[in-house]
Design a protein around this motif. Sequence first.
Motif, short mmCIF file in Angstrom:
data_model
loop_
_atom_site.label_atom_id
_atom_site.label_comp_id
_atom_site.label_asym_id
_atom_site.label_seq_id
_atom_site.Cartn_x
_atom_site.Cartn_y
_atom_site.Cartn_z
N ASN A 29 0.08 2.97 0.12
CA ASN A 29 0.76 3.63 1.24
C ASN A 29 0.78 2.70 2.44
O ASN A 29 -0.22 2.56 3.15
CB ASN A 29 0.04 4.93 1.59
N ARG A 30 1.91 2.05 2.67
CA ARG A 30 2.05 1.11 3.76
C ARG A 30 2.71 1.79 4.96
O ARG A 30 3.52 2.71 4.82
CB ARG A 30 2.89 -0.09 3.31
N ASN A 31 2.38 1.33 6.13
CA ASN A 31 3.02 1.79 7.35
C ASN A 31 3.77 0.63 7.97
O ASN A 31 3.31 -0.52 7.90
CB ASN A 31 1.98 2.32 8.34
N ASP A 32 4.90 0.90 8.59
CA ASP A 32 5.70 -0.14 9.21
C ASP A 32 5.34 -0.22 10.69
O ASP A 32 5.77 0.63 11.48
CB ASP A 32 7.19 0.15 9.04
N PRO A 33 4.57 -1.22 11.10
CA PRO A 33 4.17 -1.31 12.50
C PRO A 33 5.34 -1.49 13.45
O PRO A 33 5.29 -1.03 14.60
CB PRO A 33 3.22 -2.51 12.52
N LEU A 34 6.39 -2.16 12.99
CA LEU A 34 7.54 -2.37 13.87
C LEU A 34 8.17 -1.04 14.27
O LEU A 34 8.49 -0.82 15.45
CB LEU A 34 8.58 -3.25 13.18
N GLN A 35 8.35 -0.15 13.30
CA GLN A 35 8.94 1.15 13.61
C GLN A 35 8.02 1.99 14.49
O GLN A 35 8.49 2.78 15.34
CB GLN A 35 9.29 1.89 12.33
#
Length: 346
Positions: A14-20
């Motif tokens: 489960n990855r999170n997109d730090p840019l968003q």
Amino acid sequence: MLGRTIEVAPPKANRNDPLQIIKSRKRTHGRPATIAGPMVRYSKLPFRQICRDYNVDIVYTPMMLAREFVRNAQARISDFSTNEKDTPTIIQVGVNNVTDLLRFTEMVAPYVDGIGINCGCPIKEQLREGIGCALIYNEELLIEMVKAVKDKYGDTLRLETKIRIHEKKAPERTLNMCKQLCEVGVDWITVHGRLRTTRSSEPVDLDAIKYIVDGLKEYDVPIVANGDCFTTKDMEHIAEYTGADGVMSARGVLSNPALFAGYDICPWGCVERFINYSVEFGGLPFQLVQHHIFCMFENMKVNKNHMKTLMTTKNMFELLDFLDSKFDIRRPNDQEFGERVEIPYI
């Protein structure tokens, strides 16, 4: 399960997109993105997790030297551990050439949410190696490294640069460098508003950060402001004054991991949670556990005699015995574990 070495730990599911996250927080939460910055030794797994318990959106690892990390298995074991909850995490790297950066990136990419190139460390040893703040004076190399990573990974891996500013007489040099970074695909830029020679005791230059934010409006690249964030009011002022999309704190969260949750003084629950994570995750040298608690105690203005005694403990057993003798310290299954604010002296 805790990944002690990145060669055997499974990639994150489960990855999170730090840019968003950085782009959306003002819209979704009415505040800038909150970020715990990289600190030598201190941004280890237990500390990263406690920050997340208190409204920190993105957490950085300590800086890792690419060359040592790539070539030395012991360096990898001691420098980087992670688990499935350790997200979003940015791994910061000290690097001075494209080859080492690409090798480092290949090894860590499955286990983090982004990579940050350290372009702000002012330590002389790093400068001599062409690492850290030396990179803002070697713009061509910095641009080349960013381009090499983004050409290979595109949007599958986020890449950040954390910079300091050039001399005040040449603000356009910093802005021009940032524009070039945007053009080769950097995902966001963190600006520490101090010169290479500026001491941390001197005020951060918010005008310099604002100048960069205003100068990059034509690009869809967020700016994170770094420097002098010790309270929630600091965060709000920095974001409002500079227009930055995110605010990073390092020294502030070290002494008060709950500052982004609105606590001006470190709540007691931070101590209990940190001890629990340190024991649960393991791998953190005792001296670091001791110093983390000392920093929190100092912020909380714990009795000075207790602080002196804390620093005389020699191992985790002595430290826990000492805490139990002076404070009503709760364990995970106890009522109000990690929730109390005031110091529970016995």
